[in-house]
Design a protein around this motif. Structure first.
Motif, PDB file in Angstrom:
ATOM      1  N   ASP A 157      48.522 -12.437 117.492  1.00 56.83           N
ATOM      2  CA  ASP A 157      47.933 -11.468 116.564  1.00 56.83           C
ATOM      3  C   ASP A 157      46.708 -10.844 117.229  1.00 56.83           C
ATOM      4  O   ASP A 157      45.989 -11.492 117.976  1.00 56.83           O
ATOM      5  CB  ASP A 157      47.535 -12.222 115.282  1.00 56.83           C
ATOM      6  CG  ASP A 157      46.876 -11.328 114.253  1.00 56.83           C
ATOM      7  OD1 ASP A 157      47.212 -10.130 114.179  1.00 56.83           O
ATOM      8  OD2 ASP A 157      46.016 -11.852 113.492  1.00 56.83           O
ATOM      9  N   ASN A 187      43.993  -9.226 115.579  1.00 51.14           N
ATOM     10  CA  ASN A 187      42.749  -9.458 114.838  1.00 51.14           C
ATOM     11  C   ASN A 187      42.676 -10.900 114.345  1.00 51.14           C
ATOM     12  O   ASN A 187      43.408 -11.292 113.441  1.00 51.14           O
ATOM     13  CB  ASN A 187      42.649  -8.513 113.638  1.00 51.14           C
ATOM     14  CG  ASN A 187      42.564  -7.056 114.070  1.00 51.14           C
ATOM     15  OD1 ASN A 187      41.690  -6.678 114.838  1.00 51.14           O
ATOM     16  ND2 ASN A 187      43.490  -6.245 113.594  1.00 51.14           N
ATOM     17  N   LYS A 240      52.717  -4.248 112.714  1.00 46.07           N
ATOM     18  CA  LYS A 240      52.895  -4.640 111.311  1.00 46.07           C
ATOM     19  C   LYS A 240      52.894  -3.377 110.443  1.00 46.07           C
ATOM     20  O   LYS A 240      52.125  -2.458 110.743  1.00 46.07           O
ATOM     21  CB  LYS A 240      51.738  -5.526 110.836  1.00 46.07           C
ATOM     22  CG  LYS A 240      51.643  -6.874 111.501  1.00 46.07           C
ATOM     23  CD  LYS A 240      50.430  -7.609 110.918  1.00 46.07           C
ATOM     24  CE  LYS A 240      49.825  -8.562 111.917  1.00 46.07           C
ATOM     25  NZ  LYS A 240      48.550  -9.126 111.499  1.00 46.07           N
TER      26      LYS A 240
END
Ligand SMILES: [Mg+2]
Length: 120
Positions: free
Chosen positions: A52, A54, A104
């Motif tokens: 990921d 963040n 995403k």
């Protein structure tokens, strides 16, 4: 095949775990870059590391750089998971050694396509 999923969202880790298990991966999880770095020396190098962008403690880009500095993980495919707001960072992520990235929100099919694109 072994995968390490690194994401601070437990919901996102659960989604990725489900998708990867259907593809016959053994899935390990870490909730930020620091935890992943602490975990990696104690496990067999993963075939796939999903990171990921963040995260607190150590973000995805910093983890990517650390992973790519370590020759033990040269064979590991690294896929970054990002949002539209961090998409601008993806060219630097690819330059830093990421193999692919997933934006995403994604569907299971999109993840499987990316796995195929990196040869998994
Ligand atoms: Mg996050």
């Amino acid at each position: 095949m072994r995968a390490l999923v690194v994401d601070d969202s437990s919901a996102m880790r659960a989604v990725l775990r489900m998708i990867l298990r259907r593809q016959e991966f053994e899935v390990m999880e870490a909730k930020n870059g620091l935890e992943a770095l602490e975990m990696l020396p104690g496990i067999q190098p993963p075939d796939l590391i999903l990171i990921d962008w963040n995260m607190p403690a150590m973000n995805g880009f910093d983890l990517l750089q650390r992973v790519r500095q370590d020759e033990r993980y040269l064979p590991s495919k690294v896929i970054m998971v990002t949002t539209e707001s961090s998409a601008a960072g993806m060219s630097s992520a690819l330059a830093a050694g990421a193999d692919e990235y997933i934006m995403k929100p994604f569907t299971p099919d999109m993840v499987v396509d990316k796995l195929h694109m990196v040869g998994l």
